[in-house]
Enzyme design. Structure first.
Site, PDB file in Angstrom:
ATOM      1  N   GLU A 185       0.824  -1.208   0.000  1.00 30.62           N
ATOM      2  CA  GLU A 185       0.000   0.000   0.000  1.00 30.62           C
ATOM      3  C   GLU A 185       0.858   1.259   0.000  1.00 30.62           C
ATOM      4  O   GLU A 185       1.810   1.370   0.782  1.00 30.62           O
ATOM      5  CB  GLU A 185      -0.893  -0.012   1.231  1.00 30.62           C
ATOM      6  CG  GLU A 185      -1.893   1.134   1.323  1.00 30.62           C
ATOM      7  CD  GLU A 185      -2.904   0.856   2.420  1.00 30.62           C
ATOM      8  OE1 GLU A 185      -3.919   0.183   2.115  1.00 30.62           O
ATOM      9  OE2 GLU A 185      -2.664   1.259   3.578  1.00 30.62           O
ATOM     10  N   HIS A 215      -2.180  -7.031  15.547  1.00 31.32           N
ATOM     11  CA  HIS A 215      -1.494  -6.827  14.263  1.00 31.32           C
ATOM     12  C   HIS A 215      -2.397  -6.192  13.209  1.00 31.32           C
ATOM     13  O   HIS A 215      -1.936  -5.839  12.127  1.00 31.32           O
ATOM     14  CB  HIS A 215      -0.934  -8.141  13.734  1.00 31.32           C
ATOM     15  CG  HIS A 215      -1.937  -9.033  13.045  1.00 31.32           C
ATOM     16  ND1 HIS A 215      -3.144  -9.385  13.588  1.00 31.32           N
ATOM     17  CD2 HIS A 215      -1.888  -9.655  11.834  1.00 31.32           C
ATOM     18  CE1 HIS A 215      -3.801 -10.184  12.762  1.00 31.32           C
ATOM     19  NE2 HIS A 215      -3.063 -10.359  11.681  1.00 31.32           N
TER      20      HIS A 215
END
Length: 393
Positions: free
Chosen positions: A148, A295
């Site tokens: 990303e 996470h």
């Protein structure tokens, strides 16, 4: 652990090992995930199970959990040993999502040392490839893996952001990927001989495991370098790179993390979704949380449910453009629906729980501009969306 209410009381005191889940009463935690925590707690040698606020059910073991025991259980780490998230600063003159999305390379196409010997991404590789594993080098994988391009949004802890060299408006590459088949091979070799039982030779397993962890970290660097070059930028070293599928020896015990990041003084990127911000946090989790933090946002829908509900609510084109204005590059329609933002928990709730339980300090948000999942080969490519891979944390 802080006085903020948690779900610790919801688990019976008769479990063989202690179990703590660091989520507020209002957080969405499935009963199946709590059941899996209890089942893990009943394993021989288990000492403590810590569930993170992104806790959700996995195949045989909970995801979003850190588990300590006197025995090493490979299935508690899973098949994607070394999966993690790294953050790389990147300098670009202009960040127009549509234009940059079209320049992302095909990260399904592996780098071959001979065929692609002149690829500049190799410059980030020093020394030998861990375990000599050449399959899948420079590829991102499937499931919830992604690369990303994001912009640093709100800076929440300026002193920590400054330590990382980040300011609001800076651009970063966020890379989430694992060991691309190497970890699966390691787990399969164990389960074929020992099933879900402990490793009879922990040192031998750890040697193979550590190679997969190094491979995953190297591959994240390769992925970032490939994208940086494609976007006309110079690759940089990661400012964050934490693995969330691993086991380590700590205080005489084996600390297994399955979808949980090391939280003992580390900087961690807690991933949101492609339609929401992610959060950089400074982690400071103690022994009650098995020195671990969440996470990511954590799934709240199975892939089958996300596919069914998504097809009823959204079109493909709607899912390729997020409410944030970011672009999603994904040529597999099924994966678009399976990984829709609505399939995940609210990242703000997860971060709020981490802060409330004094496990981490939020540092800054990263806001997606382009999220790459699979190459978008266009409607006339003829490629079918049937390439399924492993890649779940």
């Amino acid at each position: 652990m802080s006085a903020h209410p948690s779900r610790r009381e919801s688990l019976p005191p008769s479990t063989p090992a202690t179990v703590s889940v660091f989520a507020s009463p209002g957080s969405w935690i499935e009963s199946a995930a709590l059941d899996q925590c209890r089942q893990v707690a009943a394993l021989p040698g288990m000492v403590h199970v810590a569930g993170m606020p992104d806790l959700h059910p996995g195949k045989g073991a909970p995801i979003g959990a850190a588990m300590t025991s006197t025995a090493l259980y490979p299935f508690l780490v899973g098949s994607d040993i070394g999966c993690g998230i790294a953050v790389f600063p990147i300098a670009l003159r202009r960040a127009v999502p549509e234009r940059l999305a079209a320049r992302f390379p095909d990260l399904d196409r592996a780098l071959d040392p001979k065929r692609d010997a002149d690829d500049p991404a190799w410059a980030v590789v020093t020394g030998d490839i861990p375990a000599g594993h050449l399959d899948g080098l420079g590829t991102v994988g499937r499931g919830n893996h992604f690369v990303e391009l994001a912009r640093v949004g709100t800076v929440l802890a300026p002193e920590h952001a400054s330590r990382l060299g980040l300011d609001a408006g800076d651009l970063v590459l966020v890379v989430h990927s694992g060991s691309r088949g190497l970890g699966e091979r390691i787990l399969r070799a164990h389960t074929e001989a020992h099933g879900a039982g402990p490793a009879p030779d922990p040192a031998a397993y750890l040697a193979r495991h550590d190679a997969a962890v190094r491979w995953g970290s190297l591959n994240r660097r390769l992925l970032a370098a490939r994208v940086a070059h494609a976007l006309g930028a110079e690759p940089t070293a990661p400012i964050v790179d934490q693995c969330h599928n691993l086991v380590e020896v700590r205080d005489g015990h084996y600390l297994h993390r399955k979808g949980a990041a090391p939280g003992d003084g580390r900087d961690v990127l807690v991933a949101g979704t492609r339609g929401t911000p992610s959060y950089l946090v400074a982690a400071h989790a103690g022994p009650a949380a098995n020195h671990s933090v969440a996470h990511g946002a954590g799934r709240k829908m199975s892939r089958a449910d996300a596919l069914r509900r998504g097809r009823a609510k959204h079109t493909v084109e709607e899912l390729r453009r997020t409410p944030l204005g970011s672009v999603v590059v994904c040529g597999e329609r099924q994966l678009l629906f399976e990984e829709a933002p609505t399939a995940y928990k609210r990242i703000e709730q997860v971060i709020g729980d981490l802060a409330a339980h004094d496990l981490a300090t939020p540092v800054a948000t990263t806001v997606p501009l382009v999220t790459y999942k699979t190459p978008d080969l266009g409607p006339r490519s003829g490629r079918r969306d049937n390439r399924r891979g492993r890649g779940r944390p």
